[in-house]
Enzyme design. Structure first.
Site, PDB file in Angstrom:
ATOM      1  N   CYS A 124      42.019  32.980  30.802  1.00  0.00           N
ATOM      2  CA  CYS A 124      40.618  32.542  30.832  1.00  0.00           C
ATOM      3  C   CYS A 124      39.961  32.842  29.476  1.00  0.00           C
ATOM      4  O   CYS A 124      40.564  33.450  28.598  1.00  0.00           O
ATOM      5  CB  CYS A 124      39.868  33.274  31.943  1.00  0.00           C
ATOM      6  N   GLU A 158      45.516  40.128  32.011  1.00  0.00           N
ATOM      7  CA  GLU A 158      45.657  40.358  30.572  1.00  0.00           C
ATOM      8  C   GLU A 158      44.837  41.574  30.134  1.00  0.00           C
ATOM      9  O   GLU A 158      45.294  42.370  29.304  1.00  0.00           O
ATOM     10  CB  GLU A 158      45.218  39.118  29.782  1.00  0.00           C
ATOM     11  N   ASN A 175      46.081  41.347  37.879  1.00  0.00           N
ATOM     12  CA  ASN A 175      44.689  41.171  38.244  1.00  0.00           C
ATOM     13  C   ASN A 175      44.305  42.262  39.243  1.00  0.00           C
ATOM     14  O   ASN A 175      44.945  42.404  40.281  1.00  0.00           O
ATOM     15  CB  ASN A 175      44.486  39.774  38.838  1.00  0.00           C
ATOM     16  N   HIS A 213      41.098  41.236  34.735  1.00  0.00           N
ATOM     17  CA  HIS A 213      42.093  40.177  34.850  1.00  0.00           C
ATOM     18  C   HIS A 213      43.421  40.776  34.385  1.00  0.00           C
ATOM     19  O   HIS A 213      43.458  41.840  33.762  1.00  0.00           O
ATOM     20  CB  HIS A 213      41.697  38.994  33.980  1.00  0.00           C
TER      21      HIS A 213
END
Length: 195
Positions: free
Chosen positions: A126, A99, A86, A97
């Protein structure tokens, strides 16, 4: 050259590493667990834990930089091919984020490339990250924990993405501690307002 977690126990092919913008901070971690390549058996739990430890290293790196401690690695054919954490605070970003940072680090790849990948993330993805996972057709996501934040796993499952939740105490501890100390930043990260 690739480096196995336990040297000499898993054969690797030097040409199995895919060139990306950022394979590793400290060297590639490799596991080849295809039966035709490996002699003997390797526990999937051990493999998951080893790659999740790499994602945790990313979470720790984010925390050390003053960011939110969430980390991620992308694994293809037993190789960590990209890493991310992040970076919303560090880069003043609306979307980085863990990912998303990891997928960005993988560089421009054809969609077929991602169909052979597994994404390891320290916390449940998310909706934004789940959308990217779906968009690129990543077939499997291994989640460190989903108690501090239960992301959009329903969307992933509905898209036939295999989800494994490890219930890692360490993944939970690092994020829960951060959330307790930084509730405003955390709620901004997940798109919630504190009233």
């Amino acid at each position: 050259m690739s480096h196995a977690i336990f040297a000499g126990s898993l054969p690797t092919k030097e040409n199995s590493i895919v060139t990306t913008r950022r394979n590793s901070r400290t060297g590639s971690v490799s596991f080849i667990h295809r039966p035709s390549v490996v002699t003997g058996s390797i526990s999937h739990t051990y493999v998951h834990e080893a790659f999740m430890n790499e994602a945790l290293n990313e979470a720790r790196a984010s925390l050390a930089e003053g960011g939110i401690p969430i980390g991620c690695v992308l694994v293809r054919h037993g190789q960590v091919i990209a890493r991310g954490h992040n970076c919303r605070i560090q880069r003043n970003s609306a979307i980085l984020h863990a990912e998303m940072d990891c997928l960005e680090a993988a560089g421009r790849q054809p969609v077929s490339f991602y169909q052979d990948c597994t994404l390891y993330t320290t916390v449940s993805p998310c909706a934004m990250s789940a959308g990217a996972i779906r968009f690129y057709g990543i077939p499997r996501v291994v989640i460190g924990e989903n108690k501090t934040f239960h992301g959009d796993e329903v969307l992933l499952r509905a898209s036939n993405v295999r989800i494994d939740v490890l219930d890692s105490k360490e993944c939970h501890k690092i994020l829960a501690s951060y959330i307790k100390e930084n509730p405003i930043i955390w709620n901004e990260n997940i798109g919630h307002e504190i009233h």
